[in-house]
Design a protein around this motif. Sequence first.
Motif, PDB file in Angstrom:
ATOM      1  N   UNK A  65       0.829  -1.214   0.000  1.00 51.27           N
ATOM      2  CA  UNK A  65       0.000   0.000   0.000  1.00 51.27           C
ATOM      3  C   UNK A  65       0.862   1.263   0.000  1.00 51.27           C
ATOM      4  N   UNK A  66       2.181   1.084  -0.003  1.00 44.99           N
ATOM      5  CA  UNK A  66       3.114   2.209   0.074  1.00 44.99           C
ATOM      6  C   UNK A  66       2.851   3.089   1.292  1.00 44.99           C
ATOM      7  N   UNK A 216       4.126  10.996   4.562  1.00 49.01           N
ATOM      8  CA  UNK A 216       3.769  10.231   5.760  1.00 49.01           C
ATOM      9  C   UNK A 216       3.846   8.731   5.467  1.00 49.01           C
ATOM     10  N   UNK A 217       3.262   8.320   4.332  1.00 50.00           N
ATOM     11  CA  UNK A 217       3.251   6.905   3.980  1.00 50.00           C
ATOM     12  C   UNK A 217       4.631   6.327   3.762  1.00 50.00           C
ATOM     13  N   UNK A 218       5.564   7.168   3.302  1.00 51.92           N
ATOM     14  CA  UNK A 218       6.919   6.663   3.052  1.00 51.92           C
ATOM     15  C   UNK A 218       7.584   6.206   4.334  1.00 51.92           C
ATOM     16  N   UNK A 219       7.330   6.925   5.426  1.00 57.29           N
ATOM     17  CA  UNK A 219       7.898   6.514   6.710  1.00 57.29           C
ATOM     18  C   UNK A 219       7.233   5.250   7.229  1.00 57.29           C
ATOM     19  N   UNK A 220       5.917   5.149   7.011  1.00 56.46           N
ATOM     20  CA  UNK A 220       5.206   3.943   7.414  1.00 56.46           C
ATOM     21  C   UNK A 220       5.730   2.740   6.619  1.00 56.46           C
ATOM     22  N   UNK A 221       5.909   2.923   5.304  1.00 58.71           N
ATOM     23  CA  UNK A 221       6.423   1.848   4.448  1.00 58.71           C
ATOM     24  C   UNK A 221       7.839   1.461   4.851  1.00 58.71           C
ATOM     25  N   UNK A 222       8.665   2.469   5.083  1.00 57.88           N
ATOM     26  CA  UNK A 222      10.039   2.202   5.509  1.00 57.88           C
ATOM     27  C   UNK A 222      10.042   1.426   6.806  1.00 57.88           C
TER      28      UNK A 222
END
Length: 483
Positions: A65-66, A216-222
């Motif tokens: 979901x990225x 925001x999503x990039x940190x969650x994905x990381x």
Amino acid sequence: MSQFPAVDIKAKVLSGLRWTISARFASQLISWMATIFVIRLLNPEDYGLLAMATVFISFLVLLNTLGLDAPLVQKKDLTEEERRRIFGVIIVANLTIFTGLFLSAPFIASFFDEPSLTAIVRVLSTTFLIDIFMTLPLATLDREIAFKHRSIIEFVTTIVSSLSTLALAYYGFGVWSLVYGSLLSHLLKTIGLNLIAPSWCKPDFSLTGLKSLFLFGSFVTLERGLWHIHSESDKLIGGRIMGADLLGYFAVASHLASFPIQKLSSLIQSIAFPAFSKAKQITDKTGIYFLKASQVASVITFPVFLGISCIAPELVKIFLGEKWEPAILPLQILVLVMPFRALGNIITPLLWGIGMPRVSATNLLIAAIVMPIAFLIGSQWGPVGLSLCWILVFPFIYLVYLVRTCPLIGIKITDCLKTITGPMISSILMYLCVTSINPYLFGSSGDIPHLMQLIAIGAVTYLSVMLAFFRNDLLTALNSLRN
């Protein structure tokens, strides 16, 4: 004024807990029974092959979901246009992952030197085609902290997929019984979620206006990727070095040890993230909620997992059979670290809920660097060596999590450590008592009456120590559960 006052958060969270715990307790009881029979029917190689395949599949599932499912839950003023564009991104991401995984399956098989992995990986890759339609209804339910119907769907899904896996294993499908069971679980859950929370919208493949959500999503994905690296790289490294058979023993021990924590983690992620998110919006008591959650988790997890460790030989001999005896020692070791992993799992939704994914991602980066190095060293000594890496290293990583997290919610590290001291000491004394008395009890270690005696002694010892020396901790935890 907030749409979710404090009393509503409490009511919704408690309702979610009641429904989720009740449904999962019932479903996992049946699932556990089915799993035991499946393990007895299959061979270590079957579980080793599945572990090799799913180490890649499960990693990509966390990224499909990225990270945009998180703002679907947390963002207060999410527009329909943003929702449609997020859905478009999710479609492209899953199709891309499916295609890449399908094409790279032969290389994965070559990495592990297991030709049969090609077909297994390709079949499991269809999971991503199914999951395209899971994200929106799941986010809708999480956003509203509405778990009644979701719990029913998960109950039905768990029962049907577990019994189907058992039937396939009984009729000789081997590792494919596990593969098809996993696919069926995804399919049933997706269908059920769409029936109870229809969330279809026309996808928009434009990225306009999604910059902040992607950030925001990039940190969650990381963070999800880093979590997988530190928690699942033991199987990746172990599979490469040990082969399917030895990895199978470790994978089953790891599965049995983490089975309760997997379900607890899922419950925590589904309830605590939206709950902490709502709490952050309307109150400054997030730190107090975190301490209560840690105390409840400690009172439950320390005795359960240390108890499993002391009775692991009896459990394996009675329920799994002699062919799985090499998994006993890894199981005894792995369950010792599970309370710390359970406590660590509370920190993740906390940091998401208060809008601090950077801190959470950095925490997991530390673990993702340290744990694989430990696994690379420990795998030289087989399943036992891999297991020792967890108990020798992860408790220190949990301490790092606390050092970095506590100041953000206005509490002291010592406050957190106090919540686990009583349950940990009581559980250690219980462990010593049970292992000391074990040789003098009636019956042999392969008898159910012998096992029941050990469980009774452990429960009495733990409760006695808690009531005698840590009564306030026990009563506070019980009160938190009740209220």
